[in-house]
Every structure is written in C-alpha cells, then in structure tokens.
Design a protein around this motif. Structure first.
Motif, PDB file in Angstrom:
ATOM      1  N   PRO A 130      34.106 -38.168 -17.902  1.00  0.00           N
ATOM      2  CA  PRO A 130      33.095 -37.355 -17.495  1.00  0.00           C
ATOM      3  C   PRO A 130      31.550 -37.449 -18.045  1.00  0.00           C
ATOM      4  N   ALA A 131      33.076 -36.349 -19.483  1.00  0.00           N
ATOM      5  CA  ALA A 131      31.548 -35.883 -20.153  1.00  0.00           C
ATOM      6  C   ALA A 131      29.979 -37.457 -20.397  1.00  0.00           C
ATOM      7  N   ALA A 132      30.437 -38.508 -20.930  1.00  0.00           N
ATOM      8  CA  ALA A 132      29.355 -39.581 -21.224  1.00  0.00           C
ATOM      9  C   ALA A 132      29.256 -40.092 -19.486  1.00  0.00           C
ATOM     10  N   LEU A 133      29.569 -39.908 -18.700  1.00  0.00           N
ATOM     11  CA  LEU A 133      29.521 -40.354 -17.383  1.00  0.00           C
ATOM     12  C   LEU A 133      27.698 -39.160 -17.203  1.00  0.00           C
ATOM     13  N   ARG A 134      28.378 -38.337 -17.730  1.00  0.00           N
ATOM     14  CA  ARG A 134      26.991 -37.111 -17.086  1.00  0.00           C
ATOM     15  C   ARG A 134      25.520 -37.048 -17.992  1.00  0.00           C
ATOM     16  N   SER A 135      26.116 -37.950 -18.858  1.00  0.00           N
ATOM     17  CA  SER A 135      25.353 -38.080 -19.955  1.00  0.00           C
ATOM     18  C   SER A 135      24.241 -39.298 -19.849  1.00  0.00           C
ATOM     19  N   GLY A 136      24.876 -40.518 -19.249  1.00  0.00           N
ATOM     20  CA  GLY A 136      24.350 -41.705 -18.712  1.00  0.00           C
ATOM     21  C   GLY A 136      23.675 -40.856 -17.311  1.00  0.00           C
ATOM     22  N   ALA A 137      23.975 -40.685 -16.814  1.00  0.00           N
ATOM     23  CA  ALA A 137      23.144 -39.853 -15.520  1.00  0.00           C
ATOM     24  C   ALA A 137      21.761 -39.141 -15.903  1.00  0.00           C
ATOM     25  N   VAL A 138      21.779 -38.557 -16.563  1.00  0.00           N
ATOM     26  CA  VAL A 138      20.991 -37.354 -16.983  1.00  0.00           C
ATOM     27  C   VAL A 138      20.342 -38.159 -17.658  1.00  0.00           C
ATOM     28  N   GLU A 139      20.168 -39.032 -18.809  1.00  0.00           N
ATOM     29  CA  GLU A 139      19.152 -40.055 -19.365  1.00  0.00           C
ATOM     30  C   GLU A 139      18.356 -40.422 -18.349  1.00  0.00           C
ATOM     31  N   SER A 140      19.582 -41.720 -17.132  1.00  0.00           N
ATOM     32  CA  SER A 140      18.458 -42.405 -16.368  1.00  0.00           C
ATOM     33  C   SER A 140      17.649 -41.694 -15.232  1.00  0.00           C
ATOM     34  N   LEU A 141      18.221 -40.206 -15.506  1.00  0.00           N
ATOM     35  CA  LEU A 141      17.119 -38.903 -14.989  1.00  0.00           C
ATOM     36  C   LEU A 141      15.599 -39.203 -15.028  1.00  0.00           C
ATOM     37  N   ALA A 142      16.094 -39.112 -16.575  1.00  0.00           N
ATOM     38  CA  ALA A 142      14.625 -38.424 -17.065  1.00  0.00           C
ATOM     39  C   ALA A 142      13.810 -39.711 -17.405  1.00  0.00           C
ATOM     40  N   GLU A 143      14.836 -41.279 -17.601  1.00  0.00           N
ATOM     41  CA  GLU A 143      13.395 -42.288 -17.538  1.00  0.00           C
ATOM     42  C   GLU A 143      13.412 -42.570 -16.110  1.00  0.00           C
ATOM     43  N   ASN A 144      13.900 -41.906 -15.515  1.00  0.00           N
ATOM     44  CA  ASN A 144      13.387 -43.137 -14.101  1.00  0.00           C
ATOM     45  C   ASN A 144      11.988 -41.446 -13.619  1.00  0.00           C
ATOM     46  N   LEU A 145      11.942 -40.607 -13.938  1.00  0.00           N
ATOM     47  CA  LEU A 145      11.111 -39.557 -13.903  1.00  0.00           C
ATOM     48  C   LEU A 145      10.049 -40.524 -14.589  1.00  0.00           C
ATOM     49  N   ASP A 233      14.643 -42.896 -31.205  1.00  0.00           N
ATOM     50  CA  ASP A 233      15.838 -43.912 -30.962  1.00  0.00           C
ATOM     51  C   ASP A 233      16.025 -45.336 -30.284  1.00  0.00           C
ATOM     52  N   PRO A 234      15.941 -45.270 -29.261  1.00  0.00           N
ATOM     53  CA  PRO A 234      16.225 -46.340 -28.211  1.00  0.00           C
ATOM     54  C   PRO A 234      14.951 -46.839 -28.920  1.00  0.00           C
ATOM     55  N   PRO A 235      15.933 -48.712 -28.009  1.00  0.00           N
ATOM     56  CA  PRO A 235      14.807 -49.647 -28.500  1.00  0.00           C
ATOM     57  C   PRO A 235      12.898 -49.721 -27.922  1.00  0.00           C
ATOM     58  N   SER A 236      13.360 -48.899 -26.612  1.00  0.00           N
ATOM     59  CA  SER A 236      12.209 -48.507 -24.990  1.00  0.00           C
ATOM     60  C   SER A 236      11.053 -48.215 -26.538  1.00  0.00           C
ATOM     61  N   PRO A 237       9.629 -48.808 -26.743  1.00  0.00           N
ATOM     62  CA  PRO A 237       9.424 -47.354 -26.802  1.00  0.00           C
ATOM     63  C   PRO A 237       8.166 -47.191 -25.814  1.00  0.00           C
ATOM     64  N   ASN A 238       9.034 -46.288 -24.401  1.00  0.00           N
ATOM     65  CA  ASN A 238       8.677 -45.272 -24.068  1.00  0.00           C
ATOM     66  C   ASN A 238       9.642 -44.209 -23.627  1.00  0.00           C
ATOM     67  N   SER A 239      10.677 -45.027 -23.280  1.00  0.00           N
ATOM     68  CA  SER A 239      12.032 -44.064 -22.523  1.00  0.00           C
ATOM     69  C   SER A 239      12.831 -43.505 -23.231  1.00  0.00           C
ATOM     70  N   GLY A 240      12.498 -43.137 -24.835  1.00  0.00           N
ATOM     71  CA  GLY A 240      13.113 -42.089 -24.710  1.00  0.00           C
ATOM     72  C   GLY A 240      12.283 -40.764 -25.388  1.00  0.00           C
ATOM     73  N   TRP A 241      11.397 -40.661 -25.340  1.00  0.00           N
ATOM     74  CA  TRP A 241      10.104 -39.278 -24.582  1.00  0.00           C
ATOM     75  C   TRP A 241      10.806 -38.151 -23.293  1.00  0.00           C
TER      76      TRP A 241
END
Length: 298
Positions: A130-145, A233-241
């Motif tokens: 559950p916690a890892a799924l929430r982490s993935g969802a929150v990460e993607s939400l921020a990146e997709n903004l 930290d992420p390999p992408s130069p942008n998504s980490g922000w």
C-alpha cells in the motif's frame, strides 16, 4: 468579451473540469500515438530516422492544429476552438482523479490499486504494498503536473504573445514532443534518442515552474530549497524537481527502488498524506491556469 487567448484558457479549464478527457476515438493525442506507432518501424539507420521523426512529426501536429484557428482569422469562435484544442493537450482533473482512485484503493483493494496505477507509472506493480503504491502515485502526479499541464500551457501562453494560431500550434508541438518521448524515448532504443533529448530540453522550464507552483500551492515556498538536495537523484534532468518538491512539502519519502530515493529520512506516504498531495497538485494546476489566463490577457 475577454481577449481571445484568455477565453481559450478558460474554455480549456472548463472542459478539463467537466469532460476530463475526450473519447479516444476523437482524441488528437490518440491519433498522434497511432501515427507514431505506424512510423516506428525497423530501420538500418535508427538515429537518423529518429531525428527525422522528432523534427517533423511535432511540426506536422503544430501546423495541423494551428490551421483551423488561422482560417477563423480572429473571430471569437477561434477562441472557443482554440480552447477545445488546448484542452486536448492538457490534463489536470483526470490526472488527480486517477491518482485519488489508486490512493483510495490502497486501503480497500490492492489488486485494483495495482491495476489502476499502471496508467500512472511504468514499473512492476505486482509486489508493491500500500505505501509503495501511494508513493508511486504521488510521484507520478507531481511529474505529470509538469509534462501533462505546465509544458503545453506555458507553450500556449508564450505563443499567444505572437498570435492565437501560434499559441495553439506551440501547445500541440510540445504535446507531440512529449508523446514521442513517452512512446519511443527509451535508452535501449536508438530511434528515440532525438525525441528524448528534445523532450528533456522542452521540459526544463515547466518542471521547475511546476516545482515552484507546488511549493506556493502548499504555502511552503522554502520547500524548493529543501527539494534541491534530492531533485537531481532521478535519472531525468527534470522530473526530480516537482517530485522532490512534493516530497518536501508533504515531508514524505518517495521511492523508486534502484532508481531514486527522495527524502529518505521520512516515511512513505500515509493515506492522509497522499490525499493531501492530490489537493496540493490540484491547487497548483488551478494556479497555473489562472496565471496563464492573466498573462494571455496582455
């Protein structure tokens, strides 16, 4: 009547809130995806083919989108149509709703959460708790903004300083670049190298603007300084922000094993923290629409 570009932003916001997402059968991005799939064929010169794809497909999408606006030649109907076309390049309400669906399902139905999160992340979800799924969802939400809203919206606003057809064409161009990257821009595919590099360039400013909007929407502008420690930290130069900034304002850990670990001293998101993340990102997105409308007015 407000200036025509501001009218278009308002129409896009209204459609995003009411419709959410056009049906796939009439969605220009779905058509673009099918075109990319048809053009993505084996070749003896993948890098050259990928360069041509990255140069010409987004340009074709921009011209095709700008043409009907140009033909209307400043008529108020151009603002309505431009808003409808801009709507097809942005996503806020559907993104937040899907993220909420995943978050809520982590408490009631893990299989459903693992199934629905596939629309947000590109990792193996079969063993995620559950916690890892929430982490993935929150990460993607921020990146997709950044790439699902800020990038095309910023392109539209900058283009509106020239003309409405240029504004609509710029938003379509950015969306096409992002779609190309998502479909072919993988490290093991030489045909996608040019698309990935172009997307990195296009998303540089929107990613950092989205981080700023997240911090402002949370009422914690100082989170940007905190996020700086993890943003690379992420390999992408942008998504980490945007991801690191959301991790900072929520004070949660966002983890993709063997890839990145943002705010490692904190815990993975609880149900309440994940819900708060959705509220913050929604506010940040609405703030982006509001700023776009104001800028387009002038």
């Amino acid at each position: 009547m407000p200036p025509i570009a501001t009218l278009a932003v308002g129409v896009a916001l209204l459609l995003d809130a009411v419709v959410g997402e056009p049906p796939e059968s009439i969605h220009p991005v779905a058509w673009l995806g099918r075109a990319i799939g048809w053009l993505d064929r084996p070749t003896d010169h993948p890098r050259f083919a990928g360069l041509l794809l990255a140069l010409w497909l987004p340009l074709g999408a921009a011209l095709a989108t700008a043409l009907p606006i140009w033909l209307l030649d400043g008529h108020w109907l151009a603002g309505i149509l431009a808003g409808g076309l801009l709507f097809t390049t942005v996503s806020l309400d559907m993104l937040c709703d899907l993220t909420t669906t995943v978050i809520e399902a982590t408490e009631t139905d893990l299989d459903r959460a693992r199934e629905r999160i596939i629309g947000l992340v590109g990792r193996d979800t079969d063993t995620l708790g559950p916690a890892a799924l929430r982490s993935g969802a929150v990460e993607s939400l921020a990146e997709n903004l950044a790439d699902g809203l800020l990038a095309p919206l910023l392109a539209f606003v900058l283009g509106s300083l020239v003309s409405l057809p240029v504004a609509v064409g710029a938003a379509a161009w950015v969306k096409a670049v992002n779609t190309l990257d998502s479909m072919v821009g993988y490290r093991d595919r030489q045909v996608g190298t040019a698309s990935a590099r172009l997307d990195d360039l296009v998303e540089w400013v929107p990613a950092r603007l989205s981080a700023l909007l997240i911090a402002l929407a949370a009422g914690k502008p100082g989170a940007l300084q905190t996020a700086r420690a993890w943003a690379r930290d992420p390999p992408s130069p942008n998504s980490g922000w945007p991801m690191a900034t959301l991790a900072a304002v929520l004070d949660v850990r966002l983890l993709k094993p063997e890839t990145y670990d943002l705010n490692p001293a904190a815990e993975l998101p609880s149900l309440g923290e994940a819900r708060q993340g959705v509220r913050i990102v929604r506010r940040a997105g609405l703030l982006a629409f509001a700023l776009a409308g104001v800028i387009a007015w002038f």
